[in-house]
Enzyme design. Sequence first.
Site, mmCIF file in Angstrom:
data_model
loop_
_atom_site.group_PDB
_atom_site.id
_atom_site.type_symbol
_atom_site.label_atom_id
_atom_site.label_comp_id
_atom_site.label_asym_id
_atom_site.label_seq_id
_atom_site.Cartn_x
_atom_site.Cartn_y
_atom_site.Cartn_z
ATOM 1 N N GLU A 219 -3.658 35.651 92.576
ATOM 2 C CA GLU A 219 -2.279 36.077 92.356
ATOM 3 C C GLU A 219 -1.674 36.599 93.657
ATOM 4 O O GLU A 219 -2.358 37.249 94.453
ATOM 5 C CB GLU A 219 -2.246 37.180 91.290
ATOM 6 C CG GLU A 219 -2.932 36.784 89.996
ATOM 7 C CD GLU A 219 -3.241 37.957 89.076
ATOM 8 O OE1 GLU A 219 -2.576 39.011 89.210
ATOM 9 O OE2 GLU A 219 -4.136 37.822 88.224
ATOM 10 N N GLU A 341 6.703 40.183 85.617
ATOM 11 C CA GLU A 341 5.910 40.927 84.642
ATOM 12 C C GLU A 341 6.264 42.407 84.745
ATOM 13 O O GLU A 341 6.483 42.926 85.844
ATOM 14 C CB GLU A 341 4.413 40.740 84.903
ATOM 15 C CG GLU A 341 3.514 41.538 83.958
ATOM 16 C CD GLU A 341 2.037 41.376 84.290
ATOM 17 O OE1 GLU A 341 1.206 41.949 83.556
ATOM 18 O OE2 GLU A 341 1.712 40.693 85.279
#
Length: 427
Positions: A219, A341
């Site tokens: 990520e 997110e």
Amino acid sequence: MAKVVSFSLALLMTVVVILTPSAVSGENGFSDLKIHTHLKRLNKPALKSIKSPDGDIIDCVPVTDQPALSHPLLINHTVQMTPSFNPESVFGESKVSSNTKNQQSSAISQLWHVNGKCPENTVPIRRTTKQDLYRASSVEKFGMKNQKSIPKRKSYEPASVLTQNGHQHAIMYVEDGVFYGAKAKINVWKPNVEMPNEFSLAQIWVLGGNFNSDLNSIEAGWQVVIPLFLNSLLVSPQLYGDSRTRLFTYWTSDAYQGTGCYNLLCSGFVQINREIAMGGSISPLSSFGDSQYDITILIWKDPKEGHWWLQFGEKYIIGYWPASLFSYLSESASMIEWGGEVVNSQSEEGQHTTTQMGSGRFAEEGWGKASYFKNIQVVDGSNELRSPENLQVFTDQENCYNVKSGSGGSWGSHFYYGGPGRNPNCP
């Protein structure tokens, strides 16, 4: 005389006990010895140290002394200073994207650059402090994600988009494929984060595995967390101690159970670049109705060595995750996700958080207001960048955060996303 000697000896023993490094201190009662040992493991001897205007200390550590090489699988690892293959000619592109009638771009840097640069053959590492460790729930888990956030796969829904544990997403994704990397330009903002145990981020996920105990994930993107101050003491269990927008990476090979970490806070990711510090703050940032800024993130698998490389911007090849760290990702990825997110920690209280995603504006507000991902691409089996097929979008609660996709033109595959969190339609 004997009494004096006995008293002096007792006093000396008392002083020794007070000064011994095993004394307990810090908000969570960690011993100073434990703190000292962990700091020594993370903070390697530097050839040069640079004080950033944001308060960070950047240590310029020799490439061969960085924390990555302490990993058991990398003890005899030879640092690869350049990838054997890149899916694009990074040095043939302009450092600054060209302007269009509705687009502004400018070079993004890190604040510590104002006060110096690291020498050749060193890498910049953000220094970890005692205060950083005092904020952690445990020294051993510092820099790691909470295992409670392990993705739970739902039928035909992307792995990391889950509503439980307060995690909410607004993303675009491709799944059930064979992918060797991903790229996007990510609009950079400073969203408001309401609670100390919440965050807001925008990133790319490169995923492999069955999304249970063997999930592999790489990520990269930007994130904002907010610290908690109590009686002038910082007690929030967060990484940075401030609410600046920061560049970050993360990796795991076992669904966040015991492997991986943010940035360079454990052994694993090998850095080769001397200009970009992982965890460093990003500048400048986008403003509502004004200048817009984005960062380019490219992650790709070197077909010769098998390592997963990270590129920031159009010219900075930061480093790589060695292939030996992974199981599924040692071959390829099966899913790619792009998007935002947040953590909604107030869901149990029946009221949604006001933590913003992206710019804090809904996707339909468009350019200069909503946040965006543009020029979304994947690396295919021929090691070439291409626009993904069968792109899908997902949001947990579209009245709180949403997505609007598009394609074509200079932006290629793209989407706007984000939202304010709590509002009349998201109570």
